[in-house]
Design a protein around this motif. Structure first.
Motif, PDB file in Angstrom:
ATOM      1  N   LYS A 271     -17.380  -8.407  12.235  1.00 41.81           N
ATOM      2  CA  LYS A 271     -16.367  -7.516  11.645  1.00 41.81           C
ATOM      3  C   LYS A 271     -17.045  -6.370  10.887  1.00 41.81           C
ATOM      4  O   LYS A 271     -16.600  -5.225  10.939  1.00 41.81           O
ATOM      5  N   PHE A 272     -18.098  -6.739  10.157  1.00 42.82           N
ATOM      6  CA  PHE A 272     -18.832  -5.698   9.430  1.00 42.82           C
ATOM      7  C   PHE A 272     -19.435  -4.697  10.415  1.00 42.82           C
ATOM      8  O   PHE A 272     -19.386  -3.489  10.210  1.00 42.82           O
ATOM      9  N   GLU A 274     -18.376  -3.883  13.327  1.00 42.41           N
ATOM     10  CA  GLU A 274     -17.321  -3.018  13.867  1.00 42.41           C
ATOM     11  C   GLU A 274     -17.080  -1.824  12.965  1.00 42.41           C
ATOM     12  O   GLU A 274     -16.756  -0.736  13.411  1.00 42.41           O
ATOM     13  N   LYS A 275     -17.213  -2.085  11.655  1.00 40.74           N
ATOM     14  CA  LYS A 275     -16.985  -1.006  10.700  1.00 40.74           C
ATOM     15  C   LYS A 275     -18.239  -0.164  10.478  1.00 40.74           C
ATOM     16  O   LYS A 275     -18.273   0.711   9.618  1.00 40.74           O
ATOM     17  N   GLY A 276     -19.289  -0.498  11.211  1.00 42.30           N
ATOM     18  CA  GLY A 276     -20.519   0.277  11.104  1.00 42.30           C
ATOM     19  C   GLY A 276     -21.439  -0.194   9.999  1.00 42.30           C
ATOM     20  O   GLY A 276     -22.417   0.477   9.675  1.00 42.30           O
ATOM     21  N   THR A 277     -21.152  -1.361   9.396  1.00 40.41           N
ATOM     22  CA  THR A 277     -22.028  -1.874   8.347  1.00 40.41           C
ATOM     23  C   THR A 277     -22.979  -2.903   8.943  1.00 40.41           C
ATOM     24  O   THR A 277     -22.539  -3.930   9.447  1.00 40.41           O
ATOM     25  N   SER A 308     -10.073 -11.409   2.119  1.00 37.30           N
ATOM     26  CA  SER A 308     -11.189 -10.475   2.150  1.00 37.30           C
ATOM     27  C   SER A 308     -12.474 -11.191   1.786  1.00 37.30           C
ATOM     28  O   SER A 308     -12.497 -12.054   0.924  1.00 37.30           O
ATOM     29  N   SER A 310     -16.419 -10.488   0.724  1.00 34.61           N
ATOM     30  CA  SER A 310     -17.302  -9.431   0.240  1.00 34.61           C
ATOM     31  C   SER A 310     -18.722  -9.933   0.142  1.00 34.61           C
ATOM     32  O   SER A 310     -18.954 -11.113  -0.110  1.00 34.61           O
ATOM     33  N   VAL A 323     -20.050  -4.626   0.000  1.00 36.38           N
ATOM     34  CA  VAL A 323     -19.328  -4.337   1.238  1.00 36.38           C
ATOM     35  C   VAL A 323     -18.268  -5.414   1.437  1.00 36.38           C
ATOM     36  O   VAL A 323     -18.480  -6.573   1.114  1.00 36.38           O
ATOM     37  N   THR A 324     -17.147  -5.001   1.963  1.00 36.87           N
ATOM     38  CA  THR A 324     -16.007  -5.907   2.087  1.00 36.87           C
ATOM     39  C   THR A 324     -15.380  -5.761   3.452  1.00 36.87           C
ATOM     40  O   THR A 324     -15.378  -4.670   4.026  1.00 36.87           O
ATOM     41  N   THR A 325     -14.893  -6.870   3.955  1.00 32.83           N
ATOM     42  CA  THR A 325     -14.106  -6.772   5.168  1.00 32.83           C
ATOM     43  C   THR A 325     -12.946  -7.748   5.089  1.00 32.83           C
ATOM     44  O   THR A 325     -13.006  -8.737   4.360  1.00 32.83           O
ATOM     45  N   GLU A 326     -11.901  -7.430   5.804  1.00 37.67           N
ATOM     46  CA  GLU A 326     -10.737  -8.308   5.824  1.00 37.67           C
ATOM     47  C   GLU A 326     -10.847  -9.205   7.042  1.00 37.67           C
ATOM     48  O   GLU A 326     -11.158  -8.745   8.133  1.00 37.67           O
TER      49      GLU A 326
END
Lengths: 603, 183
Positions: A271-272, A274-277, A308, A310, A323-326
């Motif tokens: 997931k991270f 996907e967000k570019g992290t 979430s 983190s 950094v956080t993801t849902e």
């Protein structure tokens, strides 16, 4: 001097717990308490916790010299065990020994050699799996003596638990470590799933006789941090009384809660990404911890749909670098349920991946994490050689143990799957409060207490049958090994404190030089009798470390001796095999050869 | 007689390293270390660390701060300038930190409410009470027992187990060490 206390020790792969009770036979029930275990939680900081994480940290010289690893008692010079070592295992993995217990029963390596941490440079001062085990136990023993200076552990009655799947060598090595750690020499080994059931029996009092009835079968499913242990116990009747009988034990499965946390972390890392992290190694470890902590929340059916996760920033810019993801809770829950407790048939087998030609020598982790498939396999194998040949055993009750099952949806899924295998009455959980984390230690303590007061006992003896390999006589064919037969020396279910009468032909042994026997065991061939020669066993026998002895030639006229085997299971649950001369009084003990051969194989 | 014993002792101490170390400690007025359990594995290693002798104690408050930082990163959080970040950013970090801080505090102090009544419900103080346990607000007149609405149930620590400090007195005020990642 009679012991004042009975002590149960759960020496876990990831956590160890000590439970104790006064050895007072006059009281009606055992009042069991957990021993608080002082340990380093950080350099120079000692805190008492209920469990001792089974990790060893090999300290640097600076850490050793500034006394920051001192304990309230004299302790190891260069190492720390417990919570601090666990923390260090994440940020200094090459100095941290983990899963020593799994290495103890891994017979491809020399378990007395300093090999841990595996893959670390030698200058960290590696230690052996046996030594790591000794250090855990020595810490527990010291914590006891610190709290009860007037009742040292040496003089108490101690029960130490081991996985039901531990072979005689792993038991022997555990005993060796324990005695070196200062436990009394007459401590008893008890299988962990049995201990879990004893904890339930203690909690039920006499009510268990009302909850179970003759013919019931209980599956004990113990999923720990790194291992899964399975045992079947049946309820039988003897002289009008209900008896518990352990009828089968599973193989040593290296899959557990840690795999689930890692699987969750893997999904969340995606997931991270996907967000570019992209997470660095430190963040990945941190994410793993977050996933461990979030597991219960993620698996709970109540609460919001999304959760979430983190990973805090490492430096002092904590908020800025967090950094956080849902994550969608259902997605994670389904991934874990379908990955680890997949819906399957009783005929399904664990999936084995084709072995690659090159394999790292490491722990033999399961290639199939599907615990339900392992259970199906276990049930099929257990029934394949008992009287109920036609009908596979399906349990009436399941006793859950291990922290993983705090998430009720795992329990429910397991019951659902097992329920689908039988058309009879639905499978039920063994009702009653059960301390998923500490039941094994408490049960071990209750077992010791019970032994004094003559209470309920689970019968069953050894969970495997054992064999020595005998080369058959015959004309030699160049290039072909002589056919091997397996002589049964210990039958399945042989009780502690008994001797097997092995009716066999005499075996000729060369004297004056070391001789070696191949050694096998089986948890499927339950009807082989001592002295029986097995010629074809397909995959039913599993090879263990060889046994060896050197027969002293003293007092013998000939260059060889005619012998027969004698097998004992001691009161303490240890396995002994002897060669006894047929014509003289000579006896030689066979010892497990855990050194040379294993080491050679490694090279 | 005394001389014979002394001579015997002399030679014993002379040729037995372990005994002479113990003797030295005895002379120095230190407690003897517990007898070692001899094992092969230990024999080749240096002697065990002695039990931690009493050290200049560290203030428990520092130990508590160190635990909150170590396990929850609370010091990092409260030291950062909140004005630089959005509520969402602060919230994400705070959720983790607060959860872990709560675990530390509850483990060490096992906090429990003093009053079990619901917020807003009618309760009355005992006939005689310690003002440290009940704080009366609003229109306080008359004699106890006082009646009123519960505004806060209060907290008490049911235990107080801050980790013991064993480190050097030099490190007495260290809340968190410098961390250096070796590549």
């Amino acid at each position: 001097m009679p012991s004042k206390y009975v002590i149960g020790i759960d020496l876990g792969t990831t956590n160890s717990v000590v439970a104790y009770a006064p050895a007072d036979v006059d009281s009606k029930s055992a009042s069991i308490e957990l021993l608080q275990l002082p340990q380093l939680v950080a350099a120079g900081t000692v805190e008492s916790l209920e469990s001792l994480p089974s990790f060893v940290y090999l300290a640097t010289e600076a850490e050793t010299n500034n006394q920051s690893l001192d304990l309230p008692w004299p302790s190891e010079p260069r190492t720390a065990v417990g919570q601090f070592a666990r923390t260090r295992s994440a940020d200094a993995p090459n100095r941290s020994v983990v899963s020593a217990k799994s290495w103890l029963c891994h017979h491809k390596v020399d378990r007395r050699a300093p090999i841990l941490p595996f893959d670390s440079p030698d200058d960290v001062g590696k230690i052996s799996p046996v030594e790591a085990t000794r250090q855990y136990l020595a810490h527990l023993a010291a914590a006891w003596d610190h709290k009860f200076p007037d009742a040292p552990i040496q003089q108490q009655q101690v029960v130490l638990t081991v996985p039901a799947s531990f072979d005689p060598v792993a038991r022997e090595l555990t005993r060796e470590s324990a005695v070196a750690a200062g436990l009394p020499a007459d401590f008893v080994l008890l299988e962990e799933p049995q201990a879990a059931l004893y904890a339930w029996l203690n909690q039920q009092g006499d009510d268990w006789r009302k909850k179970l009835s003759v013919g019931n079968t209980i599956l004990v499913c113990d999923v720990g941090g790194g291992t899964t242990d399975l045992t079947l116990i049946s309820v039988e009747e003897e002289a009008g009384n209900l008896e518990l009988n352990r009828v089968a034990v599973g193989n040593h499965l290296l899959v557990g809660g840690d795999n689930m946390d890692l699987a969750t972390a893997h999904v969340v890392a995606g997931k991270f990404a996907e967000k570019g992290t992209k997470l660095n190694p430190w963040q990945s470890v941190s994410l793993w911890h977050s996933c461990r902590k979030a597991k219960e929340t993620l698996m709970s059916p109540s609460g919001p749909e999304t959760h979430s996760i983190s990973v805090l920033g490492r430096g002092s810019k904590l908020i800025g670098n967090t950094v956080t993801t849902e994550v969608n809770k259902n997605e994670i829950a389904n991934m874990l349920l379908d990955g680890f407790f997949p819906v399957c048939n009783l005929n399904d087998r664990p999936q084995t991946q084709p072995a690659s030609g090159f394999q790292e020598i490491g722990l033999p982790f399961e290639s199939d994490p599907g615990i339900t498939r392992h259970i199906a396999d276990f049930l099929q194998r257990s029934s394949s050689n008992t009287e109920s040949d036609t009908q596979p055993i399906t349990p009436d009750f399941v006793l859950f143990n291990g922290g993983v099952f705090k998430a009720e949806s795992f329990q429910n899924r397991l019951l659902e799957v097992i329920g689908s295998w039988s058309s009879d009455s639905p499978v039920q959980p063994l009702a009653g409060a059960h301390d998923l984390d500490c039941a094994v230690a408490k049960g071990a303590c209750f077992y010791a207490w019970n032994k004094n007061s003559g209470g309920v006992r689970i019968r069953g003896g050894v969970g495997h049958s054992y064999y020595v390999g005998i080369e058959t006589a015959g004309l030699a064919i160049p290039g072909a090994p002589r056919p091997l037969k397996a002589l049964c020396v210990v039958p399945f279910g042989m009780e502690e404190g008994t001797q097997a009468n092995i009716v066999s032909n005499e075996i000729g042994l060369v004297v004056g030089q070391p001789v070696s026997f191949r050694f096998f065991r089986s948890n499927q061939r339950q009807s082989d009798q001592p002295g029986e020669l097995v010629a074809n066993w397909e995959d039913q026998l599993e090879e263990s470390d060889p046994l060896n002895t050197t027969l002293s030639a003293a007092g013998l006229d000939e260059g060889y001796a005619a012998v027969k085997f004698e097998a004992n299971i001691t009161e303490l649950g240890m396995f002994e095999l002897w060669c006894a001369a047929v014509n003289t009084d000579h006896r030689w003990k066979l010892e497990f050869n855990v050194r040379e051969d294993a080491a050679e194989e490694q090279r | 007689m005394g001389l014979v014993v002394a001579t015997k002792a002399f030679f014993k101490l002379m040729f037995n390293r372990e005994l002479s170390d113990s003797f030295q400690q005895l002379v120095d007025g230190k407690a003897l270390p517990a007898p070692k359990t001899e094992t092969k594995a230990v024999a080749s290693q240096p002697k065990p660390k002695p039990a931690a002798p009493p050290k200049p104690s560290r203030n428990d408050a520092i130990s508590l701060l160190a635990a909150l930082q170590r396990e929850a990163r609370l010091i990092d959080l409260v030291s950062e300038s909140l004005g630089d970040y959005s509520d969402e950013q602060v919230g994400a970090a705070a959720r983790e930190v607060l959860e872990e801080s709560g675990k530390v505090i509850h483990r060490m102090f096992a906090l429990a409410p003093i009053s079990s009544a619901e917020d807003g419900s009618e309760i009355s103080t005992p006939e005689s009470f310690d003002p440290a346990e009940y704080r009366l607000t609003g229109n306080v007149t008359g004699e106890p027992p006082f009646k009123g609405q519960l505004a806060h149930h209060g907290w008490k620590a049911t235990k107080c187990e801050v980790p013991a400090w064993n480190g050097s007195s030099k490190a007495n005020h260290i809340v968190a060490p410098v961390e250096i990642e070796i590549g």
